[in-house]
Design an enzyme around this catalytic site. Structure first.
Site, PDB file in Angstrom:
ATOM      1  N   HIS A 152      37.782  45.266  42.528  1.00 40.47           N
ATOM      2  CA  HIS A 152      37.953  46.148  43.600  1.00 40.47           C
ATOM      3  C   HIS A 152      38.425  47.570  43.226  1.00 40.47           C
ATOM      4  CE1 HIS A 152      38.793  42.589  46.808  1.00 40.47           C
ATOM      5  NE2 HIS A 152      37.453  42.640  46.155  1.00 40.47           N
ATOM      6  N   CYS A 183      44.642  42.414  45.816  1.00 40.31           N
ATOM      7  CA  CYS A 183      45.029  43.635  45.392  1.00 40.31           C
ATOM      8  C   CYS A 183      46.426  43.817  45.900  1.00 40.31           C
ATOM      9  CB  CYS A 183      44.153  44.839  46.050  1.00 40.31           C
ATOM     10  SG  CYS A 183      42.450  44.649  45.499  1.00 40.31           S
ATOM     11  N   GLU A 203      41.038  49.134  43.647  1.00 37.54           N
ATOM     12  CA  GLU A 203      42.512  49.155  43.409  1.00 37.54           C
ATOM     13  C   GLU A 203      42.772  48.482  42.169  1.00 37.54           C
ATOM     14  OE1 GLU A 203      40.820  48.083  46.223  1.00 37.54           O
ATOM     15  OE2 GLU A 203      42.408  47.720  47.834  1.00 37.54           O
ATOM     16  N   CYS A 240      43.356  43.919  49.993  1.00 42.29           N
ATOM     17  CA  CYS A 240      43.351  42.689  50.280  1.00 42.29           C
ATOM     18  C   CYS A 240      44.792  41.978  49.621  1.00 42.29           C
ATOM     19  CB  CYS A 240      41.960  42.077  49.894  1.00 42.29           C
ATOM     20  SG  CYS A 240      41.966  42.102  48.226  1.00 42.29           S
TER      21      CYS A 240
END
Length: 150
Positions: free
Chosen positions: A53, A86, A55, A83
């Site tokens: 992701h 993260c 992040e 999410c």
């Protein structure tokens, strides 16, 4: 640079992710000095890595550059509410703040869903600012998924 300028940079990363066929999420990590230390868009498909992701990618890059797993004073700008995975990484890195654009009622882990920072088990809870450039962030996601669903 202002928080809107940093979110504009995150939106650039999200657009680049969409151009690669990735879910359009972009992130920018800013040091206490105000300098951008990392920027990335999602790369889960490209890298065949469910943890890639935006992040996570900026946290990995900044931690590697700093030679530390902790980034106190750093601020994350991301186009979509992080999410739970993260959010846990953000807590572990001890970021000062998270600014995000679009809320994610289905998979969010900050203000929705798991609400990671609200749990007593959270190692750290950064300051949270939501709705930054939300219309642009939401439109990018909406248009991306509409094009794929026909």
């Amino acid at each position: 640079m202002s928080f809107v300028s940093h979110m504009d940079t995150a939106l650039e990363e999200a657009r680049a992710a969409a151009a690669r066929g990735e879910v359009p999420v972009g992130a920018v990590l800013v040091a206490p000095s105000g300098d951008v230390v990392a920027r990335a868009g999602n790369r889960t498909r490209e890298l065949s890595d469910p943890t890639a992701h935006a992040e996570i990618l900026v946290l990995r890059a900044a931690c590697a550059a700093a030679g530390s797993e902790r980034l106190p004073g750093h601020v994350l700008y991301v186009t979509l509410e992080p999410c739970a995975m993260c959010a846990a990484a953000i807590a572990a890195a001890r970021l000062r703040a998270v600014h995000f654009g679009a809320s994610d009622p289905k998979s969010g882990g900050v203000l929705h869903g798991a609400r990671v920072f609200s749990h007593p088990q959270a190692h750290h809870a950064p300051d949270i600012y939501d709705g930054i450039s939300a219309d642009a962030c939401e439109a990018l996601l909406r248009d991306f998924f509409a094009a794929r669903r026909g």
